[in-house]
Scaffold this motif. Structure first.
Motif, PDB file in Angstrom:
ATOM      1  N   GLY A   1      30.689  33.409  22.541  1.00  0.00           N
ATOM      2  CA  GLY A   1      29.717  32.325  22.590  1.00  0.00           C
ATOM      3  C   GLY A   1      28.316  32.796  22.280  1.00  0.00           C
ATOM      4  N   SER A   2      27.404  31.849  22.182  1.00  0.00           N
ATOM      5  CA  SER A   2      26.019  32.173  21.892  1.00  0.00           C
ATOM      6  C   SER A   2      25.190  32.043  23.167  1.00  0.00           C
ATOM      7  N   TYR A   3      23.947  32.492  23.092  1.00  0.00           N
ATOM      8  CA  TYR A   3      23.078  32.336  24.238  1.00  0.00           C
ATOM      9  C   TYR A   3      21.711  31.884  23.760  1.00  0.00           C
ATOM     10  N   THR A   4      20.971  31.266  24.631  1.00  0.00           N
ATOM     11  CA  THR A   4      19.624  30.819  24.284  1.00  0.00           C
ATOM     12  C   THR A   4      18.635  31.362  25.302  1.00  0.00           C
ATOM     13  N   ILE A   5      17.398  31.491  24.879  1.00  0.00           N
ATOM     14  CA  ILE A   5      16.327  31.950  25.743  1.00  0.00           C
ATOM     15  C   ILE A   5      15.307  30.827  25.819  1.00  0.00           C
ATOM     16  N   SER A   6      15.070  30.295  26.997  1.00  0.00           N
ATOM     17  CA  SER A   6      14.204  29.140  27.140  1.00  0.00           C
ATOM     18  C   SER A   6      12.741  29.531  26.979  1.00  0.00           C
ATOM     19  N   ASP A   7      11.914  28.517  26.649  1.00  0.00           N
ATOM     20  CA  ASP A   7      10.470  28.737  26.547  1.00  0.00           C
ATOM     21  C   ASP A   7       9.886  29.157  27.887  1.00  0.00           C
ATOM     22  N   VAL A   8      10.473  28.662  28.969  1.00  0.00           N
ATOM     23  CA  VAL A   8       9.987  29.028  30.301  1.00  0.00           C
ATOM     24  C   VAL A   8      10.152  30.530  30.528  1.00  0.00           C
ATOM     25  N   THR A   9      11.276  31.077  30.080  1.00  0.00           N
ATOM     26  CA  THR A   9      11.511  32.510  30.218  1.00  0.00           C
ATOM     27  C   THR A   9      10.472  33.313  29.444  1.00  0.00           C
ATOM     28  N   LEU A  10      10.200  32.868  28.214  1.00  0.00           N
ATOM     29  CA  LEU A  10       9.197  33.549  27.399  1.00  0.00           C
ATOM     30  C   LEU A  10       7.825  33.460  28.055  1.00  0.00           C
ATOM     31  N   TYR A  11       7.516  32.273  28.587  1.00  0.00           N
ATOM     32  CA  TYR A  11       6.231  32.081  29.265  1.00  0.00           C
ATOM     33  C   TYR A  11       6.103  33.020  30.462  1.00  0.00           C
ATOM     34  N   LYS A  12       7.153  33.117  31.269  1.00  0.00           N
ATOM     35  CA  LYS A  12       7.104  33.956  32.466  1.00  0.00           C
ATOM     36  C   LYS A  12       6.932  35.432  32.107  1.00  0.00           C
ATOM     37  N   LEU A  13       7.621  35.858  31.041  1.00  0.00           N
ATOM     38  CA  LEU A  13       7.481  37.249  30.603  1.00  0.00           C
ATOM     39  C   LEU A  13       6.060  37.522  30.119  1.00  0.00           C
ATOM     40  N   ALA A  14       5.534  36.579  29.312  1.00  0.00           N
ATOM     41  CA  ALA A  14       4.183  36.742  28.781  1.00  0.00           C
ATOM     42  C   ALA A  14       3.148  36.717  29.897  1.00  0.00           C
ATOM     43  N   GLU A  15       3.321  35.790  30.831  1.00  0.00           N
ATOM     44  CA  GLU A  15       2.373  35.672  31.930  1.00  0.00           C
ATOM     45  C   GLU A  15       2.414  36.915  32.821  1.00  0.00           C
ATOM     46  N   HIS A  16       3.599  37.368  33.128  1.00  0.00           N
ATOM     47  CA  HIS A  16       3.760  38.516  34.023  1.00  0.00           C
ATOM     48  C   HIS A  16       3.029  39.741  33.489  1.00  0.00           C
ATOM     49  N   VAL A  17       3.226  40.057  32.203  1.00  0.00           N
ATOM     50  CA  VAL A  17       2.615  41.264  31.653  1.00  0.00           C
ATOM     51  C   VAL A  17       1.128  41.067  31.389  1.00  0.00           C
ATOM     52  N   SER A  18       0.709  39.840  31.069  1.00  0.00           N
ATOM     53  CA  SER A  18      -0.709  39.575  30.782  1.00  0.00           C
ATOM     54  C   SER A  18      -1.565  39.674  32.037  1.00  0.00           C
ATOM     55  N   LEU A  19      -1.042  39.217  33.162  1.00  0.00           N
ATOM     56  CA  LEU A  19      -1.814  39.232  34.415  1.00  0.00           C
ATOM     57  C   LEU A  19      -2.061  40.647  34.938  1.00  0.00           C
ATOM     58  N   LYS A  20      -1.416  41.619  34.336  1.00  0.00           N
ATOM     59  CA  LYS A  20      -1.703  43.008  34.699  1.00  0.00           C
ATOM     60  C   LYS A  20      -3.046  43.449  34.131  1.00  0.00           C
ATOM     61  N   ASN A  21      -3.534  42.706  33.143  1.00  0.00           N
ATOM     62  CA  ASN A  21      -4.840  42.995  32.565  1.00  0.00           C
ATOM     63  C   ASN A  21      -5.916  42.396  33.476  1.00  0.00           C
ATOM     64  N   PRO A  22      -6.873  43.180  33.940  1.00  0.00           N
ATOM     65  CA  PRO A  22      -7.874  42.671  34.888  1.00  0.00           C
ATOM     66  C   PRO A  22      -8.760  41.571  34.323  1.00  0.00           C
ATOM     67  N   ALA A  23      -8.767  41.405  32.994  1.00  0.00           N
ATOM     68  CA  ALA A  23      -9.616  40.373  32.388  1.00  0.00           C
ATOM     69  C   ALA A  23      -8.956  39.003  32.381  1.00  0.00           C
ATOM     70  N   VAL A  24      -7.650  38.943  32.643  1.00  0.00           N
ATOM     71  CA  VAL A  24      -6.904  37.690  32.520  1.00  0.00           C
ATOM     72  C   VAL A  24      -6.814  36.979  33.858  1.00  0.00           C
ATOM     73  N   CYS A  25      -7.185  35.703  33.854  1.00  0.00           N
ATOM     74  CA  CYS A  25      -7.072  34.874  35.059  1.00  0.00           C
ATOM     75  C   CYS A  25      -5.742  34.122  35.068  1.00  0.00           C
ATOM     76  N   LYS A  26      -5.471  33.410  33.973  1.00  0.00           N
ATOM     77  CA  LYS A  26      -4.211  32.669  33.887  1.00  0.00           C
ATOM     78  C   LYS A  26      -4.041  32.111  32.480  1.00  0.00           C
ATOM     79  N   PHE A  27      -2.826  31.626  32.183  1.00  0.00           N
ATOM     80  CA  PHE A  27      -2.576  30.849  30.970  1.00  0.00           C
ATOM     81  C   PHE A  27      -2.770  29.377  31.320  1.00  0.00           C
ATOM     82  N   SER A  28      -3.515  28.648  30.493  1.00  0.00           N
ATOM     83  CA  SER A  28      -3.650  27.208  30.719  1.00  0.00           C
ATOM     84  C   SER A  28      -2.719  26.405  29.819  1.00  0.00           C
TER      85      SER A  28
END
Length: 278
Positions: free
Chosen positions: A184-211
């Motif tokens: 079978g196939s698998y899909t990766i949701s936009d929410v998953t991509l968002y969470k990955l991007a947000e998680h690694v971005s918030l490690k940067n002290p200049a980042v507050c959040k994604f709007s």
């Protein structure tokens, strides 16, 4: 052009052994599932493993499409003195491929059971049946755009050096799970991509959040468009470069999706003492 063929049932490890056979017989080109490969680079053709159905995969592998066959045959005509290795599941298949590419037939057939032990063949069959993994004798970087989201593992093929106990790299291969896999196939949701991007971005002290965050699937990967709230006092161009690199590395690491582009917009600046709750 002298034409070799490596023949064995599907899943018995032909692609895994192809680089070793090519090295042993000084073969420059390999035909594997619709691709013409030379020196770890895809020279021409298209992969049968990208077809959505098993029937479509077989048609691509034997070059039933005239344009496909013409493209690969023209590439081979530029180097007529070189040797060619064709991978196939039967004598008839490799002969048909050779003829579709303009050759009268196959000059020498090598059988998988003559270069692999019964245990090695059984192990390859078990991996194919249980995990749906297929090997392509090309480095992962070479295939990444075409197999975005389907790459499983890169592999280095090693052999013992002639003298001493060291290891010598024969070539790099890639493991993929085709879209037609029975698992079978698998899909990766936009929410998953968002969470990955947000998680690694918030490690940067200049980042507050994604709007705002948006991911769009393209042929050769995904494009990300995001609005970012930053803390005041940081150099935005430098911060955005760091965020792009971090997001790209994180998503590619956990999903194997190829990143086509990342567009970031500084939507707002806030003072450090007035941090917005994350």
């Amino acid at each position: 052009m002298f034409v070799y063929a490596l023949v064995g049932p599907s899943g018995t490890g032909k692609s895994h052994r192809a680089l070793g056979v090519a090295r042993q017989h000084q073969i420059k080109y390999i035909i594997d599932d619709g691709l013409l490969i030379c020196g770890g680079t895809v020279v021409a053709g298209k992969s049968a493993k990208k077809e959505s159905t098993r029937i479509g995969s077989v048609k691509t592998a034997v070059f039933t499409n005239d344009d496909h066959a013409f493209e690969v045959s023209q590439a081979l005509k530029k180097d007529p003195e070189a040797k060619l290795l064709i991978l196939g599941t039967s004598d008839n298949m490799v002969i048909k491929i050779a003829q579709r590419l303009g050759f009268p037939g196959v000059d020498e057939i090598i059988r998988i059971e003559n270069i692999s032990t019964p245990a090695e063949i059984q192990q390859a069959l078990n991996t194919r049946r249980s995990q749906g993994k297929h090997v392509i004798p090309v480095p992962s970087l070479e295939l990444k755009k075409d197999f975005s989201g389907f790459m499983l593992d890169p592999l280095n093929m090693l052999k013992k050096q002639g003298s001493g106990s060291g290891l010598d790299t024969v070539g790099e291969k890639s493991v993929v799970r085709p879209t037609f896999s029975y698992l079978g196939s698998y899909t990766i949701s936009d929410v998953t991509l968002y969470k990955l991007a947000e998680h690694v971005s918030l490690k940067n002290p200049a980042v507050c959040k994604f709007s705002r965050f948006r991911a769009e699937q393209k042929i050769d990967g995904i494009s990300i468009d995001a609005d970012v709230v930053l803390y005041y006092g940081y150099p935005i161009p430098q911060v955005f470069t760091q965020i792009r690199e971090a997001i790209s590395e994180e998503i590619e690491k956990w999903t194997t999706l190829n990143i086509h582009s990342i567009t970031l917009t500084a939507k707002n600046l806030v003072m450090p003492e007035k941090k917005i709750p994350r």
